[in-house]
Design a protein around this motif. Structure first.
Motif, PDB file in Angstrom:
ATOM      1  N   ALA A  76     -11.438  83.110  35.045  1.00 20.17           N
ATOM      2  CA  ALA A  76      -9.974  82.988  35.096  1.00 20.17           C
ATOM      3  C   ALA A  76      -9.458  83.341  36.483  1.00 20.17           C
ATOM      4  CB  ALA A  76      -9.337  83.875  34.036  1.00 20.17           C
ATOM      5  N   ILE A  77      -9.981  84.417  37.037  1.00 27.09           N
ATOM      6  CA  ILE A  77      -9.669  84.783  38.423  1.00 27.09           C
ATOM      7  C   ILE A  77     -11.005  84.910  39.152  1.00 27.09           C
ATOM      8  CG2 ILE A  77      -8.571  86.452  39.960  1.00 27.09           C
ATOM      9  CD1 ILE A  77      -6.697  87.184  37.713  1.00 27.09           C
ATOM     10  N   PRO A  78     -11.442  83.856  39.824  1.00 24.93           N
ATOM     11  CA  PRO A  78     -12.766  83.886  40.453  1.00 24.93           C
ATOM     12  C   PRO A  78     -12.858  84.981  41.514  1.00 24.93           C
ATOM     13  CG  PRO A  78     -11.900  81.646  40.349  1.00 24.93           C
ATOM     14  CD  PRO A  78     -10.781  82.565  39.983  1.00 24.93           C
ATOM     15  N   PRO A  79     -13.946  85.747  41.517  1.00 22.74           N
ATOM     16  CA  PRO A  79     -14.112  86.747  42.579  1.00 22.74           C
ATOM     17  C   PRO A  79     -14.283  86.061  43.926  1.00 22.74           C
ATOM     18  CG  PRO A  79     -16.124  86.524  41.287  1.00 22.74           C
ATOM     19  CD  PRO A  79     -15.076  85.721  40.583  1.00 22.74           C
ATOM     20  N   LEU A  80     -13.761  86.676  44.961  1.00 19.03           N
ATOM     21  CA  LEU A  80     -13.844  86.112  46.299  1.00 19.03           C
ATOM     22  C   LEU A  80     -15.026  86.714  47.049  1.00 19.03           C
ATOM     23  CD1 LEU A  80     -10.092  86.058  47.402  1.00 19.03           C
ATOM     24  CD2 LEU A  80     -11.453  84.190  46.442  1.00 19.03           C
ATOM     25  N   HIS A  81     -15.786  85.856  47.688  1.00 16.72           N
ATOM     26  CA  HIS A  81     -16.889  86.288  48.545  1.00 16.72           C
ATOM     27  C   HIS A  81     -16.707  85.602  49.892  1.00 16.72           C
ATOM     28  CE1 HIS A  81     -19.356  88.327  45.435  1.00 16.72           C
ATOM     29  NE2 HIS A  81     -18.652  87.545  44.643  1.00 16.72           N
ATOM     30  N   GLN A  82     -16.459  86.408  50.931  1.00 17.00           N
ATOM     31  CA  GLN A  82     -16.136  85.904  52.258  1.00 17.00           C
ATOM     32  C   GLN A  82     -14.963  84.924  52.190  1.00 17.00           C
ATOM     33  OE1 GLN A  82     -19.794  84.391  53.927  1.00 17.00           O
ATOM     34  NE2 GLN A  82     -20.677  86.435  54.141  1.00 17.00           N
ATOM     35  N   GLY A  83     -13.996  85.285  51.349  1.00 13.29           N
ATOM     36  CA  GLY A  83     -12.777  84.495  51.234  1.00 13.29           C
ATOM     37  C   GLY A  83     -12.883  83.268  50.350  1.00 13.29           C
ATOM     38  N   LYS A  84     -14.041  83.034  49.734  1.00 17.16           N
ATOM     39  CA  LYS A  84     -14.246  81.837  48.916  1.00 17.16           C
ATOM     40  C   LYS A  84     -14.423  82.217  47.456  1.00 17.16           C
ATOM     41  CE  LYS A  84     -16.553  79.399  52.702  1.00 17.16           C
ATOM     42  NZ  LYS A  84     -17.799  78.708  53.125  1.00 17.16           N
ATOM     43  N   PRO A  85     -13.788  81.471  46.539  1.00 16.57           N
ATOM     44  CA  PRO A  85     -13.949  81.776  45.114  1.00 16.57           C
ATOM     45  C   PRO A  85     -15.368  81.441  44.647  1.00 16.57           C
ATOM     46  CG  PRO A  85     -12.725  79.739  45.390  1.00 16.57           C
ATOM     47  CD  PRO A  85     -12.886  80.321  46.759  1.00 16.57           C
ATOM     48  N   ARG A  86     -15.912  82.286  43.807  1.00 19.43           N
ATOM     49  CA  ARG A  86     -17.269  82.054  43.302  1.00 19.43           C
ATOM     50  C   ARG A  86     -17.206  81.355  41.949  1.00 19.43           C
ATOM     51  NH1 ARG A  86     -22.048  86.235  44.093  1.00 19.43           N
ATOM     52  NH2 ARG A  86     -21.768  85.278  46.147  1.00 19.43           N
ATOM     53  N   ILE A  87     -17.990  80.286  41.835  1.00 19.20           N
ATOM     54  CA  ILE A  87     -18.120  79.494  40.612  1.00 19.20           C
ATOM     55  C   ILE A  87     -19.569  79.592  40.148  1.00 19.20           C
ATOM     56  CG2 ILE A  87     -18.034  77.145  39.664  1.00 19.20           C
ATOM     57  CD1 ILE A  87     -15.814  76.557  41.752  1.00 19.20           C
ATOM     58  N   TRP A  88     -19.770  79.709  38.849  1.00 14.94           N
ATOM     59  CA  TRP A  88     -21.120  79.806  38.305  1.00 14.94           C
ATOM     60  C   TRP A  88     -21.648  78.410  37.957  1.00 14.94           C
ATOM     61  CZ3 TRP A  88     -18.419  83.907  39.119  1.00 14.94           C
ATOM     62  CH2 TRP A  88     -19.008  85.168  39.138  1.00 14.94           C
ATOM     63  N   GLN A  89     -22.806  78.050  38.520  1.00 15.06           N
ATOM     64  CA  GLN A  89     -23.497  76.828  38.103  1.00 15.06           C
ATOM     65  C   GLN A  89     -24.601  77.241  37.141  1.00 15.06           C
ATOM     66  OE1 GLN A  89     -25.714  74.444  41.007  1.00 15.06           O
ATOM     67  NE2 GLN A  89     -25.184  72.603  39.847  1.00 15.06           N
ATOM     68  N   LEU A  90     -24.509  76.753  35.920  1.00 16.78           N
ATOM     69  CA  LEU A  90     -25.433  77.154  34.866  1.00 16.78           C
ATOM     70  C   LEU A  90     -26.496  76.104  34.580  1.00 16.78           C
ATOM     71  CD1 LEU A  90     -22.775  78.618  32.396  1.00 16.78           C
ATOM     72  CD2 LEU A  90     -23.904  79.740  34.341  1.00 16.78           C
ATOM     73  N   VAL A  91     -26.210  74.860  34.932  1.00 15.80           N
ATOM     74  CA  VAL A  91     -27.143  73.752  34.727  1.00 15.80           C
ATOM     75  C   VAL A  91     -27.093  72.864  35.966  1.00 15.80           C
ATOM     76  CG1 VAL A  91     -27.716  71.729  33.301  1.00 15.80           C
ATOM     77  CG2 VAL A  91     -26.766  73.779  32.221  1.00 15.80           C
ATOM     78  N   PRO A  92     -28.247  72.476  36.532  1.00 16.49           N
ATOM     79  CA  PRO A  92     -28.215  71.546  37.661  1.00 16.49           C
ATOM     80  C   PRO A  92     -27.545  70.225  37.258  1.00 16.49           C
ATOM     81  CG  PRO A  92     -30.410  72.478  37.360  1.00 16.49           C
ATOM     82  CD  PRO A  92     -29.619  72.864  36.158  1.00 16.49           C
ATOM     83  N   GLU A  93     -26.871  69.605  38.193  1.00 19.44           N
ATOM     84  CA  GLU A  93     -26.162  68.367  37.874  1.00 19.44           C
ATOM     85  C   GLU A  93     -27.097  67.249  37.426  1.00 19.44           C
ATOM     86  OE1 GLU A  93     -23.652  67.206  41.099  1.00 19.44           O
ATOM     87  OE2 GLU A  93     -22.300  68.913  40.868  1.00 19.44           O
ATOM     88  N   ASN A  94     -28.351  67.280  37.875  1.00 16.38           N
ATOM     89  CA  ASN A  94     -29.268  66.218  37.473  1.00 16.38           C
ATOM     90  C   ASN A  94     -29.896  66.459  36.103  1.00 16.38           C
ATOM     91  OD1 ASN A  94     -31.043  68.268  38.033  1.00 16.38           O
ATOM     92  ND2 ASN A  94     -32.167  67.183  39.639  1.00 16.38           N
ATOM     93  N   ALA A  95     -29.511  67.562  35.441  1.00 16.60           N
ATOM     94  CA  ALA A  95     -30.012  67.861  34.105  1.00 16.60           C
ATOM     95  C   ALA A  95     -28.884  67.701  33.087  1.00 16.60           C
ATOM     96  CB  ALA A  95     -30.575  69.282  34.049  1.00 16.60           C
ATOM     97  N   LEU A  96     -29.255  67.427  31.844  1.00 13.45           N
ATOM     98  CA  LEU A  96     -28.286  67.249  30.773  1.00 13.45           C
ATOM     99  C   LEU A  96     -27.868  68.609  30.228  1.00 13.45           C
ATOM    100  CD1 LEU A  96     -28.570  64.653  27.920  1.00 13.45           C
ATOM    101  CD2 LEU A  96     -28.083  67.038  27.366  1.00 13.45           C
ATOM    102  N   ALA A  97     -26.565  68.828  30.090  1.00 14.48           N
ATOM    103  CA  ALA A  97     -26.035  70.035  29.462  1.00 14.48           C
ATOM    104  C   ALA A  97     -25.417  69.659  28.117  1.00 14.48           C
ATOM    105  CB  ALA A  97     -24.987  70.700  30.356  1.00 14.48           C
ATOM    106  N   TRP A  98     -25.459  70.581  27.155  1.00 16.32           N
ATOM    107  CA  TRP A  98     -24.913  70.314  25.828  1.00 16.32           C
ATOM    108  C   TRP A  98     -23.504  70.895  25.756  1.00 16.32           C
ATOM    109  CZ3 TRP A  98     -26.304  67.002  22.232  1.00 16.32           C
ATOM    110  CH2 TRP A  98     -25.688  67.079  20.993  1.00 16.32           C
ATOM    111  N   HIS A  99     -22.542  70.151  26.266  1.00 14.38           N
ATOM    112  CA  HIS A  99     -21.157  70.626  26.316  1.00 14.38           C
ATOM    113  C   HIS A  99     -20.199  69.731  25.553  1.00 14.38           C
ATOM    114  CE1 HIS A  99     -19.844  67.585  29.322  1.00 14.38           C
ATOM    115  NE2 HIS A  99     -21.118  67.606  29.628  1.00 14.38           N
ATOM    116  N   ALA A 100     -20.520  68.446  25.419  1.00 16.56           N
ATOM    117  CA  ALA A 100     -19.602  67.499  24.789  1.00 16.56           C
ATOM    118  C   ALA A 100     -19.799  67.408  23.284  1.00 16.56           C
ATOM    119  CB  ALA A 100     -19.771  66.114  25.420  1.00 16.56           C
TER     120      ALA A 100
END
Length: 276
Positions: A76-100
């Motif tokens: 909701a409020i991404p922590p800042l690291h060197q002024g940049k918001p941190r986002i978590w990548q949980l699955v590589p984009e080239n892999a299928l995730a079960w979200h839909a």
């Protein structure tokens, strides 16, 4: 001497071929990638936006468990690291995730196979007096989402009409990200579809916006745009489809009732982006 010279020349020739553009040395074999088939299509075609309906720690635990997953999770409020918001990548984009889950969009099923999912930490809706009350999204979270979404769209050439809500692709099961998600703001940044106000007014043609419209006509428009509207759909299911569309494109009122304004928006979107 002559044989050694011949072998050297042959080795140089082979080395030159291997170094040629489109020839890839894989160690035990070579790949010739100089002729590419025309009937090839990118796997990623859809970007799906969700909310987690939980806090960050619980969402992270759920999305890294065995049952569901998503490519990205944004606090909701991404922590800042060197002024940049941190986002978590949980699955590589080239892999299928079960979200839909069980889903449909523009004639395609199994949207997990062709999509990237982004989860936003957000508590979703609470029941208040028999009504759904949705939680707003933090500005810092949307600010972090925008460059990520832009990068994904650019990498895979995702069309505006294929940037969708979870509710769009599964309206009978899902509400997320809900009517408070700022779709219009994102569209102004080049993320997702949005109708042109002048064309909505054209199709409205002076009719009262809230006046009831013909439900079968509206559902036909929504089906043509991309929503799943099967022939045997019940009246309750019809309402869910209309509500999903309204939450995305007319969030001021999402009662699931067909009206002139909803129909005009659907007509303007079809004109702008075409049929699914």
């Amino acid at each position: 001497m002559k044989r050694a010279l011949s072998l050297s020349l042959l080795a140089l020739l082979l080395a030159g071929c291997a170094a040629e553009k489109g020839i890839v040395d894989k160690g035990a074999y070579e790949l010739d990638a100089r002729r590419q088939a025309q009937a090839a299509y990118p796997r990623i075609k859809v970007l799906v936006i969700h909310y987690t309906a939980d806090d960050f720690d619980s969402s992270l635990a759920t999305l890294t468990d065995k049952n569901v997953s998503s490519h990205y999770l944004i606090p909701a409020i991404p922590p800042l690291h060197q002024g940049k918001p941190r986002i978590w990548q949980l699955v590589p984009e080239n892999a299928l995730a079960w979200h839909a889950g069980v889903s449909f969009w523009r004639g395609a099923t199994r949207i997990n196979d062709t999509s990237i999912g982004i989860e936003l930490e957000n508590r979703g809706w609470q029941n208040s007096g028999g009504q759904k009350r949705f939680a707003p999204f933090e500005p810092a979270q949307i600010a972090a989402l925008i460059p990520l979404a832009k990068d994904i769209i650019q990498r895979y050439d995702i069309k505006p009409q294929n940037v969708v809500a979870h509710a769009d692709i599964a309206p009978q099961r899902k509400d997320d990200p809900g009517p408070l998600f700022p779709w219009q703001t994102l569209a102004l940044q080049g993320i997702g579809a949005w109708p042109d106000a002048a064309r909505v007014a054209f199709y409205l043609n002076g009719k009262p916006p809230s006046q009831p419209a013909d439900t079968p006509t509206l559902l036909d428009l929504l089906s043509r745009y991309g929503y799943n509207v099967p022939e045997n759909i019940s009246s309750a299911q019809q309402k869910r489809v209309i509500m999903a569309f309204q939450m995305h494109f007319r969030p001021q009122r999402w009662d699931g009732v067909a009206d002139n304004e909803t129909q005009a928006i659907a007509e303007a979107l079809l004109e702008k982006y075409g049929q699914g």
